[in-house]
Design a protein around this motif. Structure first.
Motif, short mmCIF file in Angstrom:
data_model
loop_
_atom_site.label_atom_id
_atom_site.label_comp_id
_atom_site.label_asym_id
_atom_site.label_seq_id
_atom_site.Cartn_x
_atom_site.Cartn_y
_atom_site.Cartn_z
N PRO A 33 -1.39 0.31 -11.88
CA PRO A 33 -2.03 0.33 -13.20
C PRO A 33 -3.55 0.36 -13.05
CG PRO A 33 -0.30 -1.33 -13.10
CD PRO A 33 -0.49 -0.81 -11.70
N MET A 34 -4.24 0.96 -13.99
CA MET A 34 -5.69 1.13 -13.94
C MET A 34 -6.38 -0.21 -13.68
SD MET A 34 -8.30 2.74 -16.76
CE MET A 34 -7.27 4.17 -16.98
N GLY A 35 -7.33 -0.19 -12.76
CA GLY A 35 -8.11 -1.38 -12.47
C GLY A 35 -7.47 -2.32 -11.47
N THR A 36 -6.36 -1.88 -10.84
CA THR A 36 -5.67 -2.73 -9.88
C THR A 36 -5.33 -1.95 -8.62
OG1 THR A 36 -3.44 -2.22 -10.70
CG2 THR A 36 -4.59 -4.07 -11.74
N VAL A 37 -4.99 -2.70 -7.57
CA VAL A 37 -4.55 -2.12 -6.31
C VAL A 37 -3.30 -2.88 -5.89
CG1 VAL A 37 -5.16 -1.77 -3.89
CG2 VAL A 37 -6.91 -1.55 -5.64
N ARG A 38 -2.25 -2.14 -5.56
CA ARG A 38 -1.00 -2.75 -5.09
C ARG A 38 -0.94 -2.64 -3.57
NH1 ARG A 38 4.41 -0.82 -7.86
NH2 ARG A 38 2.76 -0.38 -9.31
N ILE A 39 -0.75 -3.78 -2.91
CA ILE A 39 -0.74 -3.81 -1.45
C ILE A 39 0.52 -4.51 -0.96
CG2 ILE A 39 -1.96 -4.63 0.61
CD1 ILE A 39 -4.53 -4.49 -1.03
N PRO A 40 1.25 -3.90 -0.02
CA PRO A 40 2.45 -4.55 0.50
C PRO A 40 2.10 -5.80 1.30
CG PRO A 40 2.25 -2.29 1.34
CD PRO A 40 1.02 -2.59 0.55
N LEU A 41 3.02 -6.75 1.27
CA LEU A 41 2.86 -7.96 2.06
C LEU A 41 3.46 -7.73 3.44
CD1 LEU A 41 3.80 -10.65 -0.59
CD2 LEU A 41 1.52 -10.04 0.21
N MET A 42 2.82 -8.26 4.46
CA MET A 42 3.33 -8.17 5.83
C MET A 42 4.37 -9.27 6.03
SD MET A 42 -0.02 -7.38 8.17
CE MET A 42 -1.15 -8.55 7.45
N GLY A 43 5.27 -9.01 6.95
CA GLY A 43 6.25 -10.03 7.30
C GLY A 43 7.66 -9.61 6.96
N GLU A 44 8.58 -10.48 7.26
CA GLU A 44 9.99 -10.26 6.97
C GLU A 44 10.38 -11.04 5.73
OE1 GLU A 44 12.10 -8.23 8.67
OE2 GLU A 44 10.30 -7.58 9.75
N PHE A 45 11.21 -10.45 4.92
CA PHE A 45 11.65 -11.08 3.68
C PHE A 45 13.17 -10.99 3.59
CE2 PHE A 45 7.37 -9.53 3.23
CZ PHE A 45 6.70 -10.67 2.80
N PRO A 46 13.89 -11.78 4.41
CA PRO A 46 15.35 -11.69 4.42
C PRO A 46 15.94 -12.04 3.06
CG PRO A 46 14.60 -13.61 5.66
CD PRO A 46 13.39 -12.82 5.28
N GLY A 47 16.97 -11.29 2.69
CA GLY A 47 17.65 -11.53 1.43
C GLY A 47 16.93 -10.97 0.22
N TYR A 48 15.86 -10.24 0.46
CA TYR A 48 15.06 -9.72 -0.63
C TYR A 48 15.34 -8.22 -0.74
CZ TYR A 48 11.12 -10.17 -3.78
OH TYR A 48 10.35 -10.22 -4.89
N GLU A 49 16.45 -7.90 -1.39
CA GLU A 49 16.91 -6.52 -1.45
C GLU A 49 17.16 -6.08 -2.88
OE1 GLU A 49 19.61 -8.50 0.32
OE2 GLU A 49 19.05 -8.13 2.39
N ARG A 50 17.14 -4.77 -3.06
CA ARG A 50 17.60 -4.18 -4.32
C ARG A 50 19.08 -3.92 -4.13
NH1 ARG A 50 15.04 -3.01 -8.51
NH2 ARG A 50 13.05 -3.18 -7.45
N ILE B 147 26.34 -4.36 -3.42
CA ILE B 147 26.03 -3.44 -2.33
C ILE B 147 24.52 -3.41 -2.21
CG2 ILE B 147 26.06 -1.04 -1.56
CD1 ILE B 147 28.47 -0.62 -3.36
N VAL B 148 24.01 -3.55 -0.99
CA VAL B 148 22.57 -3.44 -0.77
C VAL B 148 22.19 -1.97 -0.84
CG1 VAL B 148 20.69 -3.79 0.87
CG2 VAL B 148 22.48 -5.53 0.62
N ILE B 149 21.27 -1.67 -1.71
CA ILE B 149 20.79 -0.29 -1.90
C ILE B 149 19.56 -0.04 -1.04
CG2 ILE B 149 19.90 1.38 -3.57
CD1 ILE B 149 22.86 0.52 -3.95
N ALA B 150 18.65 -1.01 -1.03
CA ALA B 150 17.40 -0.85 -0.27
C ALA B 150 16.81 -2.21 0.05
CB ALA B 150 16.40 -0.04 -1.09
N ARG B 151 16.16 -2.28 1.18
CA ARG B 151 15.40 -3.49 1.52
C ARG B 151 14.13 -3.44 0.69
NH1 ARG B 151 19.51 -5.77 3.35
NH2 ARG B 151 20.41 -4.90 5.23
N GLU B 152 13.83 -4.52 0.05
CA GLU B 152 12.65 -4.57 -0.82
C GLU B 152 11.54 -5.30 -0.09
OE1 GLU B 152 10.52 -3.43 -3.21
OE2 GLU B 152 12.32 -3.33 -4.43
N ARG B 153 10.33 -4.91 -0.36
CA ARG B 153 9.17 -5.58 0.21
C ARG B 153 8.31 -6.06 -0.94
NH1 ARG B 153 6.88 -6.50 4.53
NH2 ARG B 153 8.26 -5.22 5.78
N PRO B 154 8.06 -7.35 -1.01
CA PRO B 154 7.15 -7.83 -2.05
C PRO B 154 5.75 -7.26 -1.83
CG PRO B 154 8.36 -9.64 -1.06
CD PRO B 154 8.62 -8.43 -0.22
#
Length: 167
Positions: free
Chosen positions: A121-138, A28-35
């Motif tokens: 985590p300290m010293g880093t920045v997390r940034i979402p990737l733009m675009g579509e990522f079909p099949g990339y789900e939780r 079952i797809v729970i959520a669409r994931e974004r890398p």
């Protein structure tokens, strides 16, 4: 994944690429994931709200070891291939990817929610990737023919909660 296949657990929350090759699974797809990309805090792209994966083509990538999760490793390589490049992999890590990124050894590429942390985590920045990522789900996955009598009720709750979250 291994525990599920061995019958040691009845179901698992997992990223879809980890079960793509398993015909004996239902899910079952729970959520669409974004890398997302994990960058050192001082990186030139660190101030952006989102980046194109192709913006990272000249970067060195630090990925989790193929032995730890060959499916996710291969999924990350596929993401880069769809963006038109083969990543330069400078190192692989276990749970030390954020430390390697913070020390400037490269950038990390992984699902946005993999750590479940509210902050980077300290010293880093997390940034979402733009675009579509079909099949990339939780997903919640289980073996076909699973006999646990709680499974149908649990799946129904997941479907209802997922539908409400999507609204």
């Amino acid at each position: 994944r291994q525990d599920l296949l061995a019958g040691e657990i009845d179901g698992v929350m997992i990223l879809a690429p980890c079960i793509w090759d398993l015909q004996e699974m239902e899910h079952i797809v729970i959520a669409r994931e974004r890398p997302s990309v994990l960058l050192p805090a001082g990186h030139p792209l660190a101030g952006r709200e989102a980046v194109e994966l192709s913006d990272l083509r000249e970067e060195s990538f630090i990925l989790y070891k193929r032995e730890k999760s060959s499916h996710m490793f291969n999924a990350m390589l596929s993401l880069c291939a769809r963006a038109g490049f083969a990543p330069n992999i400078s190192a692989t890590g276990d749970n030390n990817v954020p430390l390697l990124v913070a020390s400037g050894k490269g950038v990390g590429l992984y699902p946005t929610t993999i750590h479940g942390e509210p902050e980077e985590p300290m010293g880093t920045v997390r940034i979402p990737l733009m675009g579509e990522f079909p099949g990339y789900e939780r997903v919640f996955a289980w073996r076909k023919g699973q006999q646990n009598p709680c499974l149908p009720a649990f799946c129904q709750i997941l479907r209802e909660e997922s539908a409400q979250t999507a609204d």
